[in-house]
Structures are given as C-alpha cells and as structure tokens.
Design a protein around this motif. Structure first.
Motif, PDB file in Angstrom:
ATOM      1  N   UNK A   1      -1.407  -8.493   6.227  1.00 16.04           N
ATOM      2  CA  UNK A   1      -2.710  -7.794   5.683  1.00 16.04           C
ATOM      3  C   UNK A   1      -2.252  -6.563   5.648  1.00 16.04           C
ATOM      4  N   UNK A   2      -1.191  -6.284   7.100  1.00 20.20           N
ATOM      5  CA  UNK A   2      -0.597  -4.612   7.605  1.00 20.20           C
ATOM      6  C   UNK A   2      -0.333  -4.169   6.284  1.00 20.20           C
ATOM      7  N   UNK A   3       1.299  -4.840   5.856  1.00 20.85           N
ATOM      8  CA  UNK A   3       1.959  -4.856   4.572  1.00 20.85           C
ATOM      9  C   UNK A   3       0.999  -4.716   3.034  1.00 20.85           C
ATOM     10  N   UNK A   4      -0.108  -4.893   3.165  1.00 21.13           N
ATOM     11  CA  UNK A   4      -1.014  -4.727   2.068  1.00 21.13           C
ATOM     12  C   UNK A   4      -1.933  -3.331   2.267  1.00 21.13           C
ATOM     13  N   UNK A   5      -2.394  -2.635   2.922  1.00 21.86           N
ATOM     14  CA  UNK A   5      -2.842  -1.638   3.652  1.00 21.86           C
ATOM     15  C   UNK A   5      -1.153  -0.883   3.662  1.00 21.86           C
ATOM     16  N   UNK A   6      -0.473  -0.651   3.812  1.00 22.38           N
ATOM     17  CA  UNK A   6       0.646  -0.267   3.772  1.00 22.38           C
ATOM     18  C   UNK A   6       0.801   0.032   2.505  1.00 22.38           C
ATOM     19  N   UNK A   7       0.859  -0.664   1.512  1.00 18.18           N
ATOM     20  CA  UNK A   7       0.983  -0.779   0.082  1.00 18.18           C
ATOM     21  C   UNK A   7      -0.513   0.431  -0.685  1.00 18.18           C
ATOM     22  N   UNK A   8      -1.615  -0.342  -0.104  1.00 16.63           N
ATOM     23  CA  UNK A   8      -2.364   0.893  -0.926  1.00 16.63           C
ATOM     24  C   UNK A   8      -1.895   2.371  -0.368  1.00 16.63           C
ATOM     25  N   UNK A   9      -1.517   2.618   0.803  1.00 15.82           N
ATOM     26  CA  UNK A   9      -1.397   4.134   1.022  1.00 15.82           C
ATOM     27  C   UNK A   9      -0.203   4.064   0.578  1.00 15.82           C
ATOM     28  N   UNK A  10       0.471   3.833  -0.172  1.00 16.64           N
ATOM     29  CA  UNK A  10       1.789   4.686  -0.819  1.00 16.64           C
ATOM     30  C   UNK A  10       1.128   4.749  -2.637  1.00 16.64           C
TER      31      UNK A  10
END
Length: 62
Positions: free
Chosen positions: A16-25
């Motif tokens: 979930x944290x990785x997904x949030x990070x990728x959405x930010x990118x």
C-alpha cells in the motif's frame, strides 16, 4: 549487547505504501501544459503497470 529492533510492517502495508508512492510519482511526471513527451508517456505507462501489479498482489492477499 542490545538486540536490534525490527519493524513489524506487514507485506500488505508495504504494498500500500509503494502504491501511494507511485501515485505521487505520477503526479510529479504528469505534464502541466501541452502534450506529454515520449519519455513522460513511457514513464507514466510503466508506473501504471507497476500499480496494476501491486493491486493484483493486494487482491490475492485480502
């Protein structure tokens, strides 16, 4: 000696944290005005593919 403390973050939380990070990118790469360059288009496409894989993994786990 003191024992090292390890965090107890679950794999689902990591995804979930990785997904949030990728959405930010994606928000950083998204073109502001005009059309996207080929590099921007390819980068966004690759990030979306990674998000899709993460979503599949999250569905399997939950």
């Amino acid at each position: 000696m003191n024992a090292t403390t390890q965090s107890k973050i679950s794999y689902s939380d990591t995804l979930k944290a990785r997904k949030a990070h990728l959405n930010g990118l994606i928000n950083l790469v998204k073109p502001r005005r005009g059309g996207a360059t080929k590099i921007e288009t390819m980068t966004i496409s690759a990030i979306n593919a990674e998000i899709s894989i993460i979503e599949q993994q999250l569905k399997k786990r939950g």
